[in-house]
Design a protein around this motif. Sequence first.
Motif, short mmCIF file in Angstrom:
data_model
loop_
_atom_site.label_atom_id
_atom_site.label_comp_id
_atom_site.label_asym_id
_atom_site.label_seq_id
_atom_site.Cartn_x
_atom_site.Cartn_y
_atom_site.Cartn_z
N LYS A 96 0.77 -10.81 -6.40
CA LYS A 96 0.77 -9.58 -7.19
C LYS A 96 1.41 -8.43 -6.41
CE LYS A 96 -3.29 -7.89 -7.83
NZ LYS A 96 -4.68 -7.93 -8.25
N THR A 97 2.24 -7.64 -7.08
CA THR A 97 2.87 -6.49 -6.43
C THR A 97 2.67 -5.25 -7.29
OG1 THR A 97 4.99 -6.83 -7.55
CG2 THR A 97 4.70 -7.91 -5.39
N SER A 98 2.97 -4.13 -6.68
CA SER A 98 2.87 -2.86 -7.40
C SER A 98 3.79 -1.84 -6.72
CB SER A 98 1.42 -2.36 -7.32
OG SER A 98 1.35 -0.99 -7.66
N PRO A 99 4.28 -0.86 -7.48
CA PRO A 99 4.94 0.25 -6.80
C PRO A 99 3.95 0.84 -5.78
CG PRO A 99 5.16 0.47 -9.18
CD PRO A 99 4.19 -0.66 -8.93
N ALA A 100 4.44 1.25 -4.65
CA ALA A 100 3.56 1.75 -3.59
C ALA A 100 3.19 3.21 -3.83
CB ALA A 100 4.26 1.62 -2.24
N ALA A 101 2.17 3.65 -3.11
CA ALA A 101 1.84 5.08 -3.09
C ALA A 101 2.64 5.72 -1.96
CB ALA A 101 0.35 5.25 -2.85
N ASN A 102 3.40 6.74 -2.31
CA ASN A 102 4.22 7.42 -1.30
C ASN A 102 4.00 8.93 -1.40
OD1 ASN A 102 6.30 4.98 -2.27
ND2 ASN A 102 6.14 5.31 -0.08
N PRO A 131 12.06 4.16 1.24
CA PRO A 131 12.17 2.90 2.00
C PRO A 131 11.06 1.90 1.68
CG PRO A 131 12.53 4.78 3.44
CD PRO A 131 12.11 5.34 2.11
N GLY A 132 9.84 2.37 1.57
CA GLY A 132 8.72 1.46 1.28
C GLY A 132 8.35 1.55 -0.19
N ALA A 133 9.09 0.88 -1.06
CA ALA A 133 8.94 1.10 -2.50
C ALA A 133 7.87 0.23 -3.14
CB ALA A 133 10.27 0.85 -3.21
N LEU A 134 7.74 -1.00 -2.67
CA LEU A 134 6.86 -1.97 -3.33
C LEU A 134 5.79 -2.45 -2.35
CD1 LEU A 134 7.12 -3.45 -6.23
CD2 LEU A 134 7.53 -5.48 -4.83
N ILE A 135 4.59 -2.63 -2.86
CA ILE A 135 3.48 -3.05 -1.99
C ILE A 135 2.78 -4.27 -2.59
CG2 ILE A 135 1.82 -1.50 -3.12
CD1 ILE A 135 0.47 -1.09 -0.41
N SER A 136 2.19 -5.07 -1.71
CA SER A 136 1.17 -6.02 -2.15
C SER A 136 0.02 -5.98 -1.14
CB SER A 136 1.71 -7.45 -2.21
OG SER A 136 0.63 -8.31 -2.59
N GLU A 137 -1.18 -5.91 -1.68
CA GLU A 137 -2.36 -6.01 -0.81
C GLU A 137 -3.09 -7.32 -1.09
OE1 GLU A 137 -4.78 -2.68 0.39
OE2 GLU A 137 -3.53 -1.29 -0.76
#
Lengths: 197, 510
Positions: free
Chosen positions: B172-178, B317-323
Motif C-alpha cells: 500500500k502507498t500514499s502521497p506523503a506528508a510534506n 523529492p519525497g512524494a510517495l510513502i509506504s508505512e
Amino acid sequence: MHYPEGTVRSLLNTNQVTKATRQALTERLTSPAYQPQFFSASEFALLQAICDRLLPQEADDKPIDIAGGIDKRLFQNESDGWRYDTMPADGDAYKLGLAGVEETAQLFFQQAFQQLAGSQQDDVLLNIQRSVAPGKTWEHLPAGRFFEELLTEATHIYYSHPLAQEAIGYVGMADVPTWQRISLNELEDREPRKVNG
Amino acid sequence: MLTETVDAVVIGTGAGGAPLLARLAAAGLKVVALEAGKHWNPATDFATDEKSQEKLFWNDERLSAGNDPLPFGSNNSGTGVGGSTLHYTAYTPRAQPDDLQLRTDFGVGEDWPLGFDQLEPYYDEVEQFLGVSGPSPYPWGPTRKRAYALGPLPINGAGQLMERGCKTLGIKTSPAANAALSAGYYQEGVGHRPACANRGFCQAGCTIGAKASMDVTYIPLAIHHGAEIRPESFVTQLVQDASGRISEVIYIRNGQEERQRCRFVFLCAGTVETARLLLMNNLANSSGQVGRNLMAHTGLQIWGEFEEDVRPYKGIPGALISEDTHRPKQADFAGGYLLQSIGVMPLTYISQMARARGIWGQDLKRAALAYNHVAGINILGDCLPYEQNYLELSDEKDIRGLPKPRIYFSNGDNEKRMTAHADKIMRDIWDAAGAKNVWAFPRNAHVIGTCRMGTDPAKAVVNPDGQSFDIPNLFISDNSTFPSALSVNPALTIMALSLRTADRFLEKYK
C-alpha cells in the motif's frame, strides 16, 4: 544518444533563471585559467593527469578544471563538514596520495605516472582503489579511502559545471516559471530531449 | 546589553529551538536566540545550484570513526537561522505510538518516558501551523483528529514509478506528508507563503518560502512576539554561578567574545553540537551519558534507471510513502522502517554514485548521462543505541581552537538485518516497475541521541521535560534527547517536542 549543446548557456541569459543562480553558474562558466596555490607545479600536473582518467574530457580548448577546484578548496582550507577518522587532514592526504600514485607507478612500470599509457594509468589507479597497490605510502594512507575521496570530489566539481550539466540534459536551474509538467514523460518546452548520433 | 539579564537564551534556531523560541516569546518572556550561522534572504541568497548552497551545511569538520563512519555536512546538518530545516526535504510523517516503546515490545532499545498522547496535540499544532500537505485519511497509525492543513502535493515521476511497482506487489502507498505548501497559506504573525513551485530543491534552500523551514515559519512568529535573533553568534561557554545554575552564555560574534546573562538556557544545537558544547564545558554529565547512545537512521537507497523520462529534479523529492514496513510480519529485527520515493539533484546523485559504486572514466560518464531517467526509493528505519556508538572530543582543534568532535558509528545486527529486509523489498519494487541497472547506496542519515531523556538521572541527561538533571535552569530541545531513533524522519517530532518542552517550562516557571 546525447543531449544538445548550449541548453544551459542559452537559459542563463533568460528571465527563467534567478539572478543568484545566473551569477553562480556564469562565474563557473567564465572563470579564468587557474594557477595552483596549494600544490606544487609537479603535484598539480600529476593531479590533472589523474583527473583526466577519472573524468575523461574531449580535447577541448577549455576543459572543466577539476584539479583547480581541488587546489582552490585546499588553499582556502574549506571542509565539507567531515572526514574519515582514519585519514589525515585533507591537504596532507592529497599530498601523500599523489606521492603514493607516483610511487605505485614507478613500482609497476618504472616510469612516472604521466609517462604511462592511459591503460597503464588506469591499472595504477584501479590498484589504489582496491587497496592492493604496492608502495610504502599506502602503509600510512588508506589507499581505497584516498581514491574514494578524490573520485567523489573530482566528480562533484566536474558535474557542478554548466557544461557538464548540459551534457546530461539537466536544466533544473531554470526554475523561475515553476515546473508544472512533472509526471513521467512530461516535459516542459525548455527541457532538452536526447538526440541520436 | 551586557548587564541585562534576559529570561532565556536559546542556542540554535532549527527545529528544536525555533518553535520553543516563538512559544516563550508569545508568553511574554524576554528571549534571545544565538545562531552560529547567518540570517539568509532566500530570494537573493539561494541560487538554484547545489554547489553554491553548500553554505547551508554545517561545514566545520567532524571526524567520522567506526565501521560505518557517518558523513556529516550535506547529509544531516545545517547552519544559518533555521538550522538544518534550511535543507531538510520537508518530509514530516508522525511517529507511531509503538515507536516510543521499543523496549516494551521487543526487549531491546529504550522506551520513551512519555507516551504518544503527549505528542499528538503538538503534532497536530505543528502540522497546521507549518501548513503540511498530506492525504486524508492517512492510511497508517492512529486516526488523526484533523486532516492535514492542505491536500497532498502532486506525485512526480519517481513517485509514480514506486506506486506502479508497489501496486504489483500489493504494497500500500500514499502521497506523503510534506511541510511544503500545496496551496498559498496565511499565518498570523508570519504572513503569506506561496504554493510549492515543484522546483525539487528541498534538500537545499527554498527560494520562495513554500517549504516550511524555521526561517519562514516559527522564526518570524518569534520575532513578531518580540524575540531577538543574533545570527553569526557561536556559543563557546556556559558559565555557572555559585549555586550551579547557568548565569551567563559566552559566544563569539565578529571575532569578539560577547556575553549574555540569563535566567534559563535552552540548548537546541542538534545531536553533535549540543553534546560537544556540554562536553567542552564539562556540564550536565554526572550520568556520564553525554555523547552516548548515538544513533543514526538506516537510510538505504536503491536507485534504478527507467525507459521513461523521470527528470528527478522536479516535484517534491519525497512524494510517495509506504508505512507497510512499519512492523513487518516475521521480521528478524526490532522496530521497522518506512519507504519513500526519492527524486534527486544531479550533483548529489552523481557524486554519491561515484562514491558508492566506485565507477569512473567512461563508465561514470555513461551512468551520469542516465540522470534524467533515474528514480530512487529510500528507507528510514529505527536504530538501536549501542555501547560502541558515541561522540567524544578529539585532540584536533577547529578554526576557533575548540576540539573537533569524533563520532563513532557502526551498524549493529539489528540495523544490518533491517537493511537486508529493505534491500530485498526495494529491489522487488523496482523490478516490478521495470528498472534497469539497479544499484544500492547504503547509508545512515539523521544523527540522533547523545543527551538522552529519561526518568533515571543515572541513565539519562535530561528529564521528560527536557530539563537537565544536574542543572535545573538548563533545558535541551533537539534530536539529542530522543531515547530511540523512531522509524520516521525526526523533524516533526523535534518540533512537537520543542513546543511541549516550552509549555512544561511555562507551567512551572512563568
